[in-house]
Scaffold this active site. Structure first.
Site, PDB file in Angstrom:
ATOM      1  N   HIS A   5       0.820  -1.208   0.000  1.00 23.32           N
ATOM      2  CA  HIS A   5       0.000   0.000   0.000  1.00 23.32           C
ATOM      3  C   HIS A   5       0.854   1.259   0.000  1.00 23.32           C
ATOM      4  CE1 HIS A   5       0.571  -0.588   4.423  1.00 23.32           C
ATOM      5  NE2 HIS A   5       0.657   0.728   4.420  1.00 23.32           N
ATOM      6  N   ARG A   9      -1.647  10.858   4.498  1.00 24.19           N
ATOM      7  CA  ARG A   9      -2.269  11.501   5.654  1.00 24.19           C
ATOM      8  C   ARG A   9      -3.319  12.474   5.125  1.00 24.19           C
ATOM      9  NH1 ARG A   9       3.114  10.986   7.181  1.00 24.19           N
ATOM     10  NH2 ARG A   9       3.350   9.777   9.089  1.00 24.19           N
ATOM     11  N   GLU A  56      -3.707   3.488   1.815  1.00 25.42           N
ATOM     12  CA  GLU A  56      -4.060   3.656   3.219  1.00 25.42           C
ATOM     13  C   GLU A  56      -4.285   5.145   3.461  1.00 25.42           C
ATOM     14  OE1 GLU A  56      -1.921   3.691   7.579  1.00 25.42           O
ATOM     15  OE2 GLU A  56      -1.121   2.326   6.065  1.00 25.42           O
ATOM     16  N   ASN A  60      -5.101  11.554  11.442  1.00 27.07           N
ATOM     17  CA  ASN A  60      -4.634  11.822  12.803  1.00 27.07           C
ATOM     18  C   ASN A  60      -5.623  12.797  13.418  1.00 27.07           C
ATOM     19  OD1 ASN A  60      -2.057  10.323  12.916  1.00 27.07           O
ATOM     20  ND2 ASN A  60      -1.548  11.644  11.205  1.00 27.07           N
ATOM     21  N   HIS A  74       3.387  11.367  -7.171  1.00 28.21           N
ATOM     22  CA  HIS A  74       2.003  11.041  -7.468  1.00 28.21           C
ATOM     23  C   HIS A  74       1.765   9.553  -7.281  1.00 28.21           C
ATOM     24  CE1 HIS A  74       4.128  10.404 -11.327  1.00 28.21           C
ATOM     25  NE2 HIS A  74       3.304   9.368 -11.433  1.00 28.21           N
ATOM     26  N   GLU A 122      -2.002  10.237 -11.076  1.00 26.53           N
ATOM     27  CA  GLU A 122      -1.830  10.136 -12.530  1.00 26.53           C
ATOM     28  C   GLU A 122      -2.704   9.015 -13.056  1.00 26.53           C
ATOM     29  OE1 GLU A 122       1.732   9.544 -15.825  1.00 26.53           O
ATOM     30  OE2 GLU A 122       2.023   8.790 -13.786  1.00 26.53           O
TER      31      GLU A 122
END
Length: 143
Positions: A5, A9, A56, A60, A74, A122
């Site tokens: 993965h 954030r 993922e 936070n 990207h 992209e």
């Protein structure tokens, strides 16, 4: 070994889940809160977590935005027809920042979109690897 993965954030987890599922056509694969760590993660993708590479999304708690930084490039997603995909994403409210068309230094069709947190994605016409990108297979290059 395999790629599992890429982690991003995000400032608003539901907004990002909505973007990747509703605009990009991915599925929400897994979501979990970690109260002790004060964060929530969600995995989205086109395949299962076991079979494909997924994204993922990490939220936070209390952090609404991030500085992306100059090292980030990207995420690339293969599509059958980059023109149709870019048009569909734009029609769904996605931000197309580079219209579909041939690469500046090649012939492969690409487009760029931007997610709600500013990450670039992209779109690449999904066809067999061409010598335009890969001149020598990796095994031959190591020999």
């Amino acid at each position: 070994m395999r790629m599992m993965h890429t982690m991003l954030r995000v400032g608003d987890l539901q907004r990002s889940i909505d973007f990747y599922t509703q605009v990009m056509g991915m599925k929400l694969l897994w979501k979990r809160e970690f109260p002790d760590g004060k964060f929530t993660i969600a995995f989205v993708g086109y395949d299962t977590m076991e079979e494909g590479t997924v994204i993922e999304l990490t939220y936070n708690w209390g952090v609404e935005s991030y500085e992306i930084g100059t090292a980030y490039g990207h995420i690339a997603i293969g599509v059958a027809n980059v023109y149709d995909a870019a048009a569909s994403i734009a029609a769904s409210g996605g931000n197309v920042i580079r219209p579909a068309g041939p690469m500046g230094s090649g012939t492969r069709a690409i487009a760029f979109i931007q997610d709600p947190d500013g990450y670039k994605v992209e779109l690449v016409e999904d066809s067999p690897l061409e010598t335009e990108f890969y001149v020598t297979p990796l095994a031959e290059a190591r020999a």
